[in-house]
Design an enzyme around this catalytic site. Structure first.
Site, PDB file in Angstrom:
ATOM      1  N   ASP A 217       0.858  -1.186   0.000  1.00 24.65           N
ATOM      2  CA  ASP A 217       0.000   0.000   0.000  1.00 24.65           C
ATOM      3  C   ASP A 217       0.891   1.232   0.000  1.00 24.65           C
ATOM      4  O   ASP A 217       1.610   1.480   0.969  1.00 24.65           O
ATOM      5  CB  ASP A 217      -0.913  -0.005   1.230  1.00 24.65           C
ATOM      6  CG  ASP A 217      -2.063   0.979   1.122  1.00 24.65           C
ATOM      7  OD1 ASP A 217      -1.903   2.014   0.454  1.00 24.65           O
ATOM      8  OD2 ASP A 217      -3.130   0.713   1.707  1.00 24.65           O
TER       9      ASP A 217
ATOM     10  N   ARG B 178      -0.233   4.427  -0.587  1.00 29.80           N
ATOM     11  CA  ARG B 178      -1.041   5.639  -0.540  1.00 29.80           C
ATOM     12  C   ARG B 178      -0.551   6.634   0.513  1.00 29.80           C
ATOM     13  O   ARG B 178      -0.043   6.256   1.555  1.00 29.80           O
ATOM     14  CB  ARG B 178      -2.507   5.278  -0.277  1.00 29.80           C
ATOM     15  CG  ARG B 178      -3.179   4.627  -1.460  1.00 29.80           C
ATOM     16  CD  ARG B 178      -4.584   4.170  -1.147  1.00 29.80           C
ATOM     17  NE  ARG B 178      -4.603   3.064  -0.198  1.00 29.80           N
ATOM     18  CZ  ARG B 178      -5.711   2.435   0.201  1.00 29.80           C
ATOM     19  NH1 ARG B 178      -6.891   2.831  -0.264  1.00 29.80           N
ATOM     20  NH2 ARG B 178      -5.643   1.427   1.039  1.00 29.80           N
TER      21      ARG B 178
END
Length: 207
Positions: free
Chosen positions: A139, A141
């Protein structure tokens, strides 16, 4: 998941307008706020009743953009269903906002690399294994711009509409107080059952 990065040298840029959308067969008028930090851009769709009191805590969805799901209605993920359910929930509440981050495609790895991981998932890897196999983080983000936009709009306390506990952690580390995390569950289909199960078992999602 990256909680923050260095702020861009440019000041936060902001533009606002009204945006009529179609939702559930009806026209709904929202306030649209675009933000840029000189590197990334996002849009906040805001629904607020005229008589809402100033201390009312908004329900907020931080939605990662998904070309395949949001635009092409892909069944490999639950992004479109979550987007529509979130908009409906926000518009049913007196005060709420959807923060749409188009640069979050594929949990931040981009459209091209996301499609590469899909090909590996076709060969048997799960969504985590596929990311790692191409040298991408699970991930990637970042929520810095989202937190700055929320703060600029006066939403420092929120009810966060998400199944992902790491979003709560990320926002909390950026100065946004999450007073409640509200799950957003949608029905699985034969094409995304394993994807949702992986998120539940290996990423602690409330799927």
């Amino acid at each position: 998941m990256s909680a923050s990065r260095e702020f861009a040298s440019e000041a936060l840029q902001h533009a606002a307008t009204s945006l009529p959308i179609e939702l559930g067969g009806k026209t709904v008028m929202l306030d649209a706020h675009a933000y840029s930090d000189g590197v990334d851009q996002l849009v906040v769709l805001l629904h607020r009743a005229a008589d809402i009191c100033s201390d009312h805590i908004p329900i907020v969805r931080i939605h990662s953009g998904c070309v395949t799901g949001d635009i092409f209605h892909s069944l490999r993920c639950d992004c479109r269903q979550q987007l529509q359910a979130a908009l409906q929930t926000i518009c049913d509440c007196p005060y709420g906002a959807l923060v749409y981050l188009p640069y979050h495609e594929g949990r931040g790895i981009g459209l091209f690399r996301k499609l590469k991981t899909y090909a590996l998932q076709d060969c048997g890897l799960d969504t985590i294994e596929a990311n790692l196999a191409i040298g991408a983080p699970v991930d990637a983000r970042d929520f810095t711009l989202a937190s700055r936009a929320l703060a600029d709009l006066g939403m420092r306390d929120v009810r966060l509409l998400t199944n992902n506990p790491l979003k709560e952690t990320a926002l909390s580390g950026l100065g946004i107080r999450v007073v409640e995390r509200v799950p957003l569950r949608v029905l699985a289909n034969p094409h995304n059952e394993r994807y949702l199960e992986t998120k539940r078992l290996r990423m602690a999602h409330d799927c």
